[in-house]
Design a protein around this motif. Structure first.
Motif, mmCIF file in Angstrom:
data_model
loop_
_atom_site.group_PDB
_atom_site.id
_atom_site.type_symbol
_atom_site.label_atom_id
_atom_site.label_comp_id
_atom_site.label_asym_id
_atom_site.label_seq_id
_atom_site.Cartn_x
_atom_site.Cartn_y
_atom_site.Cartn_z
ATOM 1 N N ARG A 148 0.839 -1.209 0.000
ATOM 2 C CA ARG A 148 0.000 0.000 0.000
ATOM 3 C C ARG A 148 0.871 1.255 0.000
ATOM 4 N NH1 ARG A 148 -2.984 3.545 3.723
ATOM 5 N NH2 ARG A 148 -1.600 2.878 5.412
ATOM 6 N N LEU A 149 1.916 1.253 0.811
ATOM 7 C CA LEU A 149 2.842 2.389 0.843
ATOM 8 C C LEU A 149 3.627 2.490 -0.462
ATOM 9 C CD1 LEU A 149 4.249 1.963 4.473
ATOM 10 C CD2 LEU A 149 2.261 3.287 3.723
ATOM 11 N N LEU A 150 4.008 1.343 -1.015
ATOM 12 C CA LEU A 150 4.724 1.340 -2.292
ATOM 13 C C LEU A 150 3.884 1.957 -3.400
ATOM 14 C CD1 LEU A 150 7.113 0.416 -4.100
ATOM 15 C CD2 LEU A 150 5.921 -1.775 -4.352
ATOM 16 N N THR A 151 2.580 1.714 -3.365
ATOM 17 C CA THR A 151 1.690 2.273 -4.390
ATOM 18 C C THR A 151 1.758 3.795 -4.404
ATOM 19 O OG1 THR A 151 0.189 0.384 -4.218
ATOM 20 C CG2 THR A 151 -0.702 2.393 -5.192
ATOM 21 N N TRP A 152 1.876 4.409 -3.221
ATOM 22 C CA TRP A 152 1.999 5.872 -3.178
ATOM 23 C C TRP A 152 3.252 6.327 -3.915
ATOM 24 C CZ3 TRP A 152 1.035 6.519 2.827
ATOM 25 C CH2 TRP A 152 -0.272 6.113 3.104
ATOM 26 N N ALA A 153 4.356 5.630 -3.695
ATOM 27 C CA ALA A 153 5.601 5.996 -4.379
ATOM 28 C C ALA A 153 5.480 5.781 -5.880
ATOM 29 C CB ALA A 153 6.769 5.181 -3.823
ATOM 30 N N LEU A 154 4.752 4.744 -6.296
ATOM 31 C CA LEU A 154 4.583 4.480 -7.725
ATOM 32 C C LEU A 154 3.643 5.490 -8.368
ATOM 33 C CD1 LEU A 154 4.517 0.570 -7.802
ATOM 34 C CD2 LEU A 154 6.388 2.120 -8.406
ATOM 35 N N VAL A 155 2.655 5.984 -7.614
ATOM 36 C CA VAL A 155 1.826 7.086 -8.115
ATOM 37 C C VAL A 155 2.697 8.313 -8.365
ATOM 38 C CG1 VAL A 155 0.009 8.730 -7.479
ATOM 39 C CG2 VAL A 155 -0.318 6.288 -7.063
ATOM 40 N N TYR A 156 3.562 8.605 -7.432
ATOM 41 C CA TYR A 156 4.524 9.709 -7.561
ATOM 42 C C TYR A 156 5.361 9.520 -8.834
ATOM 43 C CZ TYR A 156 7.916 13.145 -5.659
ATOM 44 O OH TYR A 156 8.718 14.241 -5.450
ATOM 45 N N LEU A 157 5.889 8.303 -9.019
ATOM 46 C CA LEU A 157 6.735 8.003 -10.179
ATOM 47 C C LEU A 157 5.950 8.122 -11.481
ATOM 48 C CD1 LEU A 157 9.435 6.954 -11.340
ATOM 49 C CD2 LEU A 157 8.582 4.629 -10.949
ATOM 50 N N LEU A 158 4.722 7.613 -11.496
ATOM 51 C CA LEU A 158 3.904 7.655 -12.705
ATOM 52 C C LEU A 158 3.601 9.089 -13.110
ATOM 53 C CD1 LEU A 158 2.355 5.909 -14.775
ATOM 54 C CD2 LEU A 158 0.370 6.039 -13.247
ATOM 55 N N TRP A 458 0.212 12.477 -3.113
ATOM 56 C CA TRP A 458 1.491 12.204 -3.769
ATOM 57 C C TRP A 458 1.466 12.550 -5.244
ATOM 58 C CZ3 TRP A 458 5.271 12.419 -0.814
ATOM 59 C CH2 TRP A 458 5.204 11.931 0.487
ATOM 60 N N ALA A 459 0.314 12.482 -5.877
ATOM 61 C CA ALA A 459 0.210 12.946 -7.257
ATOM 62 C C ALA A 459 0.519 14.439 -7.339
ATOM 63 C CB ALA A 459 -1.187 12.658 -7.803
ATOM 64 N N LEU A 460 -0.010 15.206 -6.392
ATOM 65 C CA LEU A 460 0.255 16.647 -6.354
ATOM 66 C C LEU A 460 1.700 16.932 -5.947
ATOM 67 C CD1 LEU A 460 -3.074 17.744 -4.651
ATOM 68 C CD2 LEU A 460 -2.314 18.445 -6.941
ATOM 69 N N PHE A 461 2.223 16.146 -5.010
ATOM 70 C CA PHE A 461 3.587 16.359 -4.542
ATOM 71 C C PHE A 461 4.590 16.214 -5.684
ATOM 72 C CE2 PHE A 461 6.997 16.245 -1.451
ATOM 73 C CZ PHE A 461 6.455 16.882 -0.344
#
Length: 473
Positions: A148-158, A458-461
């Motif tokens: 779940r936490l990894l998904t946030w980082a992958l949203v950031y990356l995407l 994280w998308a906004l960040f």
């Protein structure tokens, strides 16, 4: 020469997409014998995969918009399926770019995020090795939390891969489309209460507050409290928009609707978050007019909150807690929590239970995402600081606090690098105001479990560090 290289890259890309399609086909055949729903989802993945690579910008924004409507289908595990699919698409897209020799866009904070996730994975590794309070039987829950936490980082990356392909202003504006379905459903719940669905979240409500959950709107979210943090984020974005648009009345109407729904959730912790948010906003430009405006706004919110019988009961319940009643100490409040149906007193009892158990494993805790199992009553701690202590011990707690401090440092650094009074600076400031309000809400709420909020956060960040120069206008 350039044309030849470009054609080679296109050919390699076509081969990779073709192989991915074959893989989906094989997976579909395998899943037919397991569960009928899985092959249907796998078959849908083929056109989605094609669209994702051919219309990347629209696909990414579309996926972001869709996320706000999925929590209503938690019973079907659609949010989890969506997260796994998004992770797979992101990893596949990045892999393809690397294979065809194209750059993958990241920034320094993303690398810090990945480093922090690697540290968190230690609690997953230590679990089956017997280094924590719980052991191997709970490994799947710990892995699920880490993913779940990894998904946030992958949203950031995407989202970072959209850099230089779409203007940041257009990207932020596109996110407002994610409000349409949640707001529509919330308004229907407000004016037609019979449309309120049963609670879909597990472990999200306290023992007594959950009894009244049916009286509170929550849009497409599992609980009113998760809906309210989502609303706060978009209240901040709408406030930001108001300064840069010509037809302000439309955004004023939207701000009014969001604020009205924010109050209608009847979430007590959100009132303090809103107060801190407004205080941070007006502090740098403090004047008599701004101060009066801030007090007036908060006063209107309190008045609306107290305008219903349920809101009055929520406010009156505080009088029977150690916060406002000197005759009730913490020990008595814990005893009263067994029968007084007071949400705050129940929280004191829950915190006392968990802190007593934390003392058995103070340094490394019980394991990532296992606070519900430690409590033994099916509920989260309703205090994210206690949750961090229970799951990661003192060491995990330090990494948890450090993660939020790092976010604040990142926002402040960006603000120092950007000229004042432009869109990028103001958005950083709005995000900082929201970030400062989060620790207040975390005292009595499970904000760390508000996955949808952090999905958009994280998308906004990721967008904040883009080049916001005039060429993107």
């Amino acid at each position: 020469m350039w044309s030849h290289q470009s054609s080679n890259r296109s050919a390699r890309l076509s081969i990779i997409i073709g192989l991915a399609g074959i893989g989906v086909g094989v997976a579909t055949g395998f899943l037919i014998g397991i569960k009928p729903l899985y092959p249907i989802l796998a078959l849908c993945a083929i056109p989605i995969l094609f669209y994702f690579f051919t219309q990347f910008e629209q696909a990414v924004i579309g996926l972001l918009i869709l996320r706000s409507s999925l929590d209503a289908f938690s019973a079907l595990q659609l949010p989890a399926v969506f997260a796994i699919a998004l992770d797979a698409l992101t990893i596949l897209y990045v892999t393809v770019r690397l294979l065809v020799g194209q750059p993958v866009k990241v920034d320094k904070f993303w690398w810090f995020f990945i480093g922090w996730l690697i540290i968190q994975s230690l609690w997953v590794i230590l679990l089956p090795l017997g280094g924590l309070g719980l052991g191997t039987p709970f490994l799947s829950e710990a892995i699920r939390e880490w993913v779940r936490l990894l998904t946030w980082a992958l949203v950031y990356l995407l989202v970072m891969q959209l850099k230089d392909k779409i203007s940041p202003q257009k990207f932020v504006s596109g996110l407002f489309l994610s409000l349409i379905i949640p707001i529509t459903v919330a308004l229907m719940q407000l004016f037609v209460p019979s449309l309120l669905p049963p609670m879909l979240s597990i472990g999200g409500g306290d023992g007594f507050g959950a009894l009244a959950e049916g009286a509170r709107i929550r849009g497409t979210f599992g609980m009113a409290n998760t809906f309210v943090t989502f609303l706060l984020l978009f209240i901040g974005l709408t406030w930001w928009k108001l300064k840069w648009v010509q037809h302000r009345w439309r955004w004023l109407v939207l701000l009014g609707v969001l604020t009205f729904l924010f109050v209608s959730t009847k979430s007590l912790f959100s009132l303090m978050m809103l107060a801190v948010f407004v205080l941070v906003l007006i502090a740098p430009r403090l004047s008599l007019l701004n101060l009066i405006g801030g007090i007036l706004l908060f006063g209107i919110v309190i008045a609306l909150f107290a305008s219903s019988e349920f809101g009055q009961q929520r406010l009156a319940s505080i009088a029977n807690t150690p916060l406002l009643n000197p005759d009730i100490d913490i020990s008595r409040a814990i005893l009263l929590s067994e029968g007084d149906h007071n949400s705050f007193n129940w929280r004191l009892s829950q915190w006392n239970l968990l802190l007593n158990r934390w003392q058995e494993y103070p340094f490394l805790g019980y394991g990532l995402g296992l606070s519900i199992q430690v409590a033994g009553n099916g509920f989260l701690p309703h205090n994210d600081y206690i949750r961090a202590l229970i799951e990661g011990g003192i060491i995990g707690f330090v990494t948890y606090i450090g993660f939020f401090i790092a976010q604040a440092i990142r926002l402040i650094q960006l603000m120092y690098q950007i000229p004042r009074n432009n869109r990028q600076y103001e958005l950083c400031f709005i995000m900082l105001a929201i970030l400062v309000s989060l620790p207040i809400g975390m005292i009595t709420e499970n904000i760390w479990s508000h996955t949808t909020f952090f999905f958009y956060w994280w998308a906004l960040f990721a967008v904040l560090g883009w080049n916001w120069s005039e060429k993107y206008e």
